[in-house]
Motif scaffolding. Structure first.
Motif, PDB file in Angstrom:
ATOM      1  N   ASN A  26       3.785   9.158  34.565  1.00 31.06           N
ATOM      2  CA  ASN A  26       2.944   8.946  33.480  1.00 31.06           C
ATOM      3  C   ASN A  26       3.614   9.200  32.285  1.00 31.06           C
ATOM      4  OD1 ASN A  26       1.081  10.168  31.253  1.00 31.06           O
ATOM      5  ND2 ASN A  26      -0.276   9.726  32.782  1.00 31.06           N
ATOM      6  N   PHE A  56      -2.812  21.956  34.716  1.00 29.19           N
ATOM      7  CA  PHE A  56      -3.380  20.399  35.091  1.00 29.19           C
ATOM      8  C   PHE A  56      -1.940  19.828  35.608  1.00 29.19           C
ATOM      9  CE2 PHE A  56      -1.858  20.639  30.797  1.00 29.19           C
ATOM     10  CZ  PHE A  56      -0.829  19.595  30.587  1.00 29.19           C
ATOM     11  N   HIS A  57      -1.881  18.699  36.204  1.00 34.68           N
ATOM     12  CA  HIS A  57      -0.890  18.016  36.818  1.00 34.68           C
ATOM     13  C   HIS A  57      -0.829  16.493  36.252  1.00 34.68           C
ATOM     14  CE1 HIS A  57      -3.731  17.923  40.224  1.00 34.68           C
ATOM     15  NE2 HIS A  57      -3.055  16.664  40.267  1.00 34.68           N
ATOM     16  N   LEU A  58       0.070  15.889  36.483  1.00 32.69           N
ATOM     17  CA  LEU A  58       0.394  14.386  35.942  1.00 32.69           C
ATOM     18  C   LEU A  58       1.266  13.591  36.795  1.00 32.69           C
ATOM     19  CD1 LEU A  58       0.634  14.524  32.074  1.00 32.69           C
ATOM     20  CD2 LEU A  58      -1.547  14.393  33.410  1.00 32.69           C
ATOM     21  N   ALA A  68      -6.711  14.353  33.315  1.00 35.96           N
ATOM     22  CA  ALA A  68      -6.521  15.223  34.361  1.00 35.96           C
ATOM     23  C   ALA A  68      -7.471  16.189  34.716  1.00 35.96           C
ATOM     24  CB  ALA A  68      -5.013  15.802  34.290  1.00 35.96           C
ATOM     25  N   ILE A 106       4.214  14.258  41.454  1.00 39.08           N
ATOM     26  CA  ILE A 106       3.511  14.781  40.486  1.00 39.08           C
ATOM     27  C   ILE A 106       4.179  16.025  39.662  1.00 39.08           C
ATOM     28  CG2 ILE A 106       1.181  14.082  41.346  1.00 39.08           C
ATOM     29  CD1 ILE A 106       0.799  16.912  42.220  1.00 39.08           C
TER      30      ILE A 106
END
Length: 206
Positions: free
Chosen positions: A59, A53-55, A40, A152
């Protein structure tokens, strides 16, 4: 590769500089399904205490990160170093590389903080590539942006430990480092050779 103390940067600001310059990390954590890693873009806070951060919600790591211990790794350039590049005898091949590990506890961000993270990321990287005018989410339909944001999850890791490794031939004499840097440049590893030169300029040598 064992992180020899010779490869720990003496400049406390250098690890943060690399994280900001590279801006992309692998995020590791243990889950009930076993160890998982996600990749990320990241935002390091001004005081270097947190990493955001982002996912994707889909995920395999996203549903386990809230409240979990995590490890973020930012990797720079790397390359094989041939023993034949040294003038001294009885040398062995090795690998030069740059990596910064950050360990800490992660937490899920609310939607407002996630949007701020996305705005920060786009502003940083639009400025780097020099687009004028830069892209912003104002150019999107709010409904479409909202739908994509819903897909997300944002996170923030409170950093409790930094472990940077800059393995750039600091354990070799200056003339050998110069030879290795020149050979790496000739092999197309200009970024790694440049870092070796920059490190020597900062006095990062043993």
């Amino acid at each position: 590769m064992h992180p020899d103390p010779a490869f720990r940067p003496k400049d406390d600001d250098l690890a943060a500089l690399l994280v900001r310059e590279i801006g992309f990390a692998a995020i590791f954590a243990s889950t009930p399904d076993g160890p998982r890693v996600a990749h990320a873009p990241v935002v390091l806070s001004e005081d270097t205490s947190t990493l955001q951060f982002h996912l994707s919600r889909g995920n395999g790591l996203a549903r386990h990160l809230d409240g979990a211990a995590a490890l973020a790794v930012v990797q720079g350039p790397d390359a094989y170093v041939s023993a034949s590049w040294y003038a001294a005898p009885d040398q062995v091949p090795t690998w030069n590389y740059v990596a910064v590990e950050m360990e800490g506890k992660s937490r899920k961000l609310d939607r407002e903080a996630l949007i701020r993270q996305l705005d920060t990321l786009s502003a940083l990287h639009e400025a780097r590539i020099g687009i004028d005018p830069p892209w912003t989410r104002d150019k999107m339909s709010p409904a479409i942006f909202g739908k994509m944001a819903d897909a997300i999850t944002g996170f923030e890791m409170t950093i409790t430990a930094w472990r940077p490794t800059l393995k750039l031939s600091q354990n070799k004499p200056a003339d050998e480092r110069t030879r290795v840097a020149g050979a790496l440049q000739a092999q197309g590893h200009g970024a790694l050779a440049h870092l070796m030169d920059q490190l020597a300029g900062r006095g990062e040598r043993r």
